[in-house]
Write a protein that holds these residues in place. Structure first.
Motif, PDB file in Angstrom:
ATOM      1  N   ILE A   8      20.651  13.011   4.665  1.00  9.50           N
ATOM      2  CA  ILE A   8      20.250  13.907   3.574  1.00  9.50           C
ATOM      3  C   ILE A   8      19.686  13.061   2.431  1.00  9.50           C
ATOM      4  O   ILE A   8      20.233  12.005   2.099  1.00  9.50           O
ATOM      5  CB  ILE A   8      21.465  14.733   3.084  1.00  9.50           C
ATOM      6  N   ASP A   9      18.571  13.547   1.852  1.00  3.96           N
ATOM      7  CA  ASP A   9      17.864  12.753   0.829  1.00  3.96           C
ATOM      8  C   ASP A   9      18.501  13.020  -0.536  1.00  3.96           C
ATOM      9  O   ASP A   9      18.115  13.949  -1.236  1.00  3.96           O
ATOM     10  CB  ASP A   9      16.383  13.150   0.825  1.00  3.96           C
ATOM     11  N   THR A  58      -2.367  25.634   0.743  1.00  3.70           N
ATOM     12  CA  THR A  58      -2.293  25.457   2.207  1.00  3.70           C
ATOM     13  C   THR A  58      -1.123  26.226   2.813  1.00  3.70           C
ATOM     14  O   THR A  58      -1.093  26.442   4.027  1.00  3.70           O
ATOM     15  CB  THR A  58      -2.104  23.975   2.569  1.00  3.70           C
ATOM     16  N   GLY A  59      -0.136  26.576   1.994  1.00  3.03           N
ATOM     17  CA  GLY A  59       1.048  27.255   2.524  1.00  3.03           C
ATOM     18  C   GLY A  59       2.092  26.298   3.069  1.00  3.03           C
ATOM     19  O   GLY A  59       3.160  26.741   3.514  1.00  3.03           O
ATOM     20  N   LEU A  60       1.801  24.992   3.087  1.00  4.73           N
ATOM     21  CA  LEU A  60       2.805  24.033   3.568  1.00  4.73           C
ATOM     22  C   LEU A  60       3.883  23.827   2.508  1.00  4.73           C
ATOM     23  O   LEU A  60       3.661  24.077   1.328  1.00  4.73           O
ATOM     24  CB  LEU A  60       2.136  22.691   3.896  1.00  4.73           C
ATOM     25  N   TRP A  61       5.037  23.327   2.947  1.00  4.32           N
ATOM     26  CA  TRP A  61       6.155  23.105   2.034  1.00  4.32           C
ATOM     27  C   TRP A  61       6.162  21.664   1.546  1.00  4.32           C
ATOM     28  O   TRP A  61       5.895  20.740   2.333  1.00  4.32           O
ATOM     29  CB  TRP A  61       7.482  23.351   2.755  1.00  4.32           C
ATOM     30  N   PRO A  62       6.529  21.434   0.283  1.00  4.11           N
ATOM     31  CA  PRO A  62       6.792  20.054  -0.160  1.00  4.11           C
ATOM     32  C   PRO A  62       7.845  19.437   0.755  1.00  4.11           C
ATOM     33  O   PRO A  62       8.788  20.120   1.165  1.00  4.11           O
ATOM     34  CB  PRO A  62       7.320  20.228  -1.589  1.00  4.11           C
ATOM     35  N   ILE A  63       7.684  18.145   1.051  1.00  4.37           N
ATOM     36  CA  ILE A  63       8.499  17.535   2.109  1.00  4.37           C
ATOM     37  C   ILE A  63       9.996  17.580   1.802  1.00  4.37           C
ATOM     38  O   ILE A  63      10.805  17.729   2.726  1.00  4.37           O
ATOM     39  CB  ILE A  63       8.009  16.082   2.395  1.00  4.37           C
ATOM     40  N   LEU A  97      12.272   9.762  -0.987  1.00  7.82           N
ATOM     41  CA  LEU A  97      11.171  10.412  -0.278  1.00  7.82           C
ATOM     42  C   LEU A  97       9.792  10.004  -0.787  1.00  7.82           C
ATOM     43  O   LEU A  97       8.798  10.617  -0.397  1.00  7.82           O
ATOM     44  CB  LEU A  97      11.331  11.934  -0.388  1.00  7.82           C
ATOM     45  N   VAL A  98       9.749   8.990  -1.634  1.00  7.70           N
ATOM     46  CA  VAL A  98       8.462   8.619  -2.220  1.00  7.70           C
ATOM     47  C   VAL A  98       7.433   8.285  -1.142  1.00  7.70           C
ATOM     48  O   VAL A  98       6.292   8.756  -1.166  1.00  7.70           O
ATOM     49  CB  VAL A  98       8.627   7.426  -3.193  1.00  7.70           C
ATOM     50  N   GLY A  99       7.842   7.486  -0.159  1.00  5.48           N
ATOM     51  CA  GLY A  99       6.922   7.077   0.904  1.00  5.48           C
ATOM     52  C   GLY A  99       6.458   8.257   1.743  1.00  5.48           C
ATOM     53  O   GLY A  99       5.257   8.399   2.016  1.00  5.48           O
TER      54      GLY A  99
END
Ligand SMILES: [Zn+2]
Length: 326
Positions: A32-33, A69-74, A39-41
């Motif tokens: 878990i982050d 785009t509808g994508l989620w932030p990582i 998660l920078v990279g």
């Protein structure tokens, strides 16, 4: 560095989901982050890919990469998958993982480091914090509700980013009914230069003075960024003014055929569009299959017109006052 060739967005986003996403979500159920810089990279890879897909520069705001785009932030995507795994364990009850989750919950409730404690902490660190009630038994309903709150947190965070930005004025005009997060219709414009012009407009990467003079080492005051075409002291060269309002001849020569064409197209498709504001009209034109191609061409033509005429750089109040008012 180029990560993606010049592909239409539908192909680039398909490639992203099939070949890139799998690497970015690797290990998300286990690790878990919890550190902000963890998660920078991964986020950098995601942002680079999406910027390349939309034709935006490395200075563009990250919010538009997801709203368009509808994508989620990582970080939301990885956390969501961790919750999906928790839901799987609670509903399917595989023996060892279930025992591990029970042990993890006991550790979390006693203040020790644990997998569930990390999920709880990561959810609390989101811009709109989400609660995972560890004191209650972890049932399917509790976890499903937490997952729904995670989606709500992401949507409200992106919506807040758009509303708070001085640069995303076109996106602010978009009706709430069109959603905060979606793959937008205009990404289907076939002509790549026209499509990229629309992306640049919506992401505030356009050639208008309101943006170009902001980027200077010494930014020009906003009310000094006046229109290079009509040269009037109270006309700030922004999206609304240049695209829809400026009375200068070079822009009217492009705008009048555009307005004629889109109204004719709308009539032939029996579509009615309310015009409550100039930017809303533009957003509506980009939201209809029948008009988005012509609108993309219009935005591109306006950008070309801007490239042909130098910016008007005002350096003093005396110079500003020397221009006429509207
Ligand atoms: Zn003007």
């Amino acid at each position: 560095m180029s990560y993606v060739a010049d592909l239409p967005p539908w192909a680039a986003l398909t490639l992203y989901l099939s070949h890139v996403d799998a690497h970015l979500i690797s290990g998300c159920e286990v690790t878990i982050d919890i550190r902000k810089d963890a998660l920078v990279g991964l986020a950098s890879v995601q942002h680079s890919f999406l910027r390349r897909t939309l034709g935006l520069s490395s200075r563009s705001l990250t919010t538009v990469l997801f709203t368009e785009t509808g994508l989620w932030p990582i970080h939301y995507r990885r956390l969501s998958l961790a919750l999906h795994f928790l839901l799987y364990v609670v509903t399917q009850r595989p023996q060892l993982p279930l025992a591990a989750v029970a042990e993890s919950r006991w550790l979390a409730l006693n203040g020790s480091a644990s997998w569930l404690g990390d999920i709880h902490f990561a959810l609390q660190q989101l811009p709109a914090p989400v609660m995972l009630p560890l004191l209650r038994p972890l049932t399917q309903d509790v976890i499903t509700l937490c997952m729904q709150h995670l989606v709500d947190s992401m949507r409200s965070s992106l919506a807040q980013d758009v509303l708070a930005s001085q640069r995303l004025v076109v996106l602010q005009a978009r009706p709430p009914g069109r959603g905060v997060l979606a793959r937008r219709e205009y990404l289907g414009i076939n002509c790549a230069p026209h499509r990229r012009a629309v992306c640049r407009l919506l992401a505030s990467e356009h050639p208008f003075a309101v943006e170009r003079l902001r980027r200077r080492t010494q930014p020009t005051p906003r009310n000094w960024r006046i229109c290079r075409f009509c040269r009037t002291q109270d006309a700030i060269e922004n999206e609304e003014h240049v695209l829809m309002l400026c009375p200068a001849e070079p822009l009217r020569r492009i705008r009048e055929p555009f307005m004629r064409d889109v109204h004719q197209i709308l009539r032939s498709h029996k579509r009615a569009v309310g015009i409550s504001s100039p930017l809303l009209f533009l957003i509506e034109m980009l939201g209809h299959d029948c008009t988005l191609g012509r609108t993309g061409q219009y935005v591109y033509d306006i950008f070309q017109c801007c490239d042909a005429i130098p910016l008007l750089v005002v350096t003093s109040m005396e110079q500003l006052l020397s221009y006429a008012t509207q």
